[in-house]
Design an enzyme around this catalytic site. Structure first.
Site: not given
Ligand code: CP
Ligand code: NVA
Length: 311
Positions: A110, A137, A140, A228, A267, A295
């Site tokens: 990540r 992502h 997701q 989101d 998400c 997930r």
């Molecule tokens: N939806 C998602 O990826 O959540 P986190 O940021 O908690 O991993």
């Molecule tokens: N769009 C959000 C998704 C989090 C899972 C971010 O990147 O922070």
């Protein structure tokens, strides 16, 4: 040596591969109903394998779901933040990739910078998985589509409406649209449109993707409404965003213009009173907890595919 099976972005994969992953996720979920979360699947496709999970940004769902996933597949996981590693003080991504490739069987990253993911994958001799970048992502969306199919049947031919930022999660929906055959309508402010290359590629593959600033038009008759956070983890323009996105809230009134039995996805983490009202996210149309659980199931199937056990 055959090239590792990376899972970086949905657009890179054949529709049949993504369908195999989604169907495997459903089957694995169904096969373990009533089992404790720590029990290992009967086929244990990751027995003896180790997954490294690197987080350069915060995470709750991705962190715990990947760790749970590799355990349920019979393997084990090692989690680290980027700042605890030498990449946090300048070691190259390539050297990190070469080192980890000799110690683990797959790496999940990540990161704030999609280019780092691509560099890691190019230098790694084991599969690399995108656990969220500034650009996409993909994990997701497999989990979301699993929840949608479980509740409303095959996603092909359905309409999914996105309300809010044309961000990383939105991008992976765009990547998925042609692969899974759903119509994707995006309602966003003019200054926060999705990536033009993503739109061009998806439309070139035959995807029905529409971008509008009229959220009611985007949501009208939709089978699924998705939102989101207005401010993602990499965003610095917090105040500007709160102003620009104020009209883009998913509330009960907006949900009423979707199909009567439409579902809501997000998400998470969510900001009640900003991108969605408590009444919608905590209401009967919300599938957010199902998608959060998925997930684990979706990523088990992604991992199984990376290890050659699916597709
Ligand atoms: N939806 C998602 O990826 O959540 P986190 O940021 O908690 O991993
Ligand atoms: N769009 C959000 C998704 C989090 C899972 C971010 O990147 O922070």
């Amino acid at each position: 040596m055959t090239a590792p099976r990376h899972f970086l972005d949905l657009w890179r994969h054949h529709a049949t591969t993504l369908r195999a992953i989604l169907d495997d996720a459903k089957a694995r979920k169904a096969a373990r109903i009533g089992w404790p979360h720590g029990a290992v699947d009967a086929d244990a496709p990751a027995a003896g394998r180790t997954l490294a999970m690197i987080f350069e940004k915060n995470s709750t769902r991705t962190r715990f779901s990947f760790d749970a996933a590799i355990r349920q597949l019979g393997g084990s996981g090692i989690i680290s933040t980027g700042s605890d590693m030498q990449i946090g003080r300048g070691e190259t991504i390539e050297d990190t990739a070469r080192t980890l490739s000799r110690m683990v069987d797959a790496v999940m990253l990540r990161t704030d910078d999609h280019a780092k993911l691509e560099t890691l994958a190019a230098a790694a001799s084991v599969p690399v998985i995108n656990g969220l970048t500034d650009k996409s992502h993909p994990c997701q969306i497999i989990a979301d589509l699993q929840a949608l199919e479980e509740h409303r049947g095959p996603v092909a031919g359905q309409t999914i409406a996105w309300v809010g930022d044309g961000n990383n999660v939105c991008a992976s929906y765009i990547h998925a649209a042609a692969k899974f055959g759903f119509k994707f309508t995006i309602a966003c402010p003019a200054a926060y449109q999705p990536n033009a290359d993503d739109l061009r590629r998806a439309r070139g593959e035959g995807a029905a993707v529409i971008v509008t600033h009229d959220l009611r038009a985007a949501v009208r008759g939709a089978d699924c409404v998705v939102s989101d956070a207005w401010v993602s983890m990499s965003d610095l323009d917090h105040q500007e965003r709160l102003i620009a996105f104020a009209p883009f809230q998913v509330d009960e009134n907006l949900m009423a213009s979707a199909a009567p039995d439409a579902v809501f996805l997000h998400c998470l983490p969510a900001h009640r009173g900003e991108e969605v009202t408590a009444g919608v996210i905590d209401g009967p149309q919300s599938l957010v907890w199902e998608a959060a659980e998925n997930r684990v199931h979706a990523q088990k199937s992604i991992l199984a595919w990376c290890f050659g056990a699916v597709g």
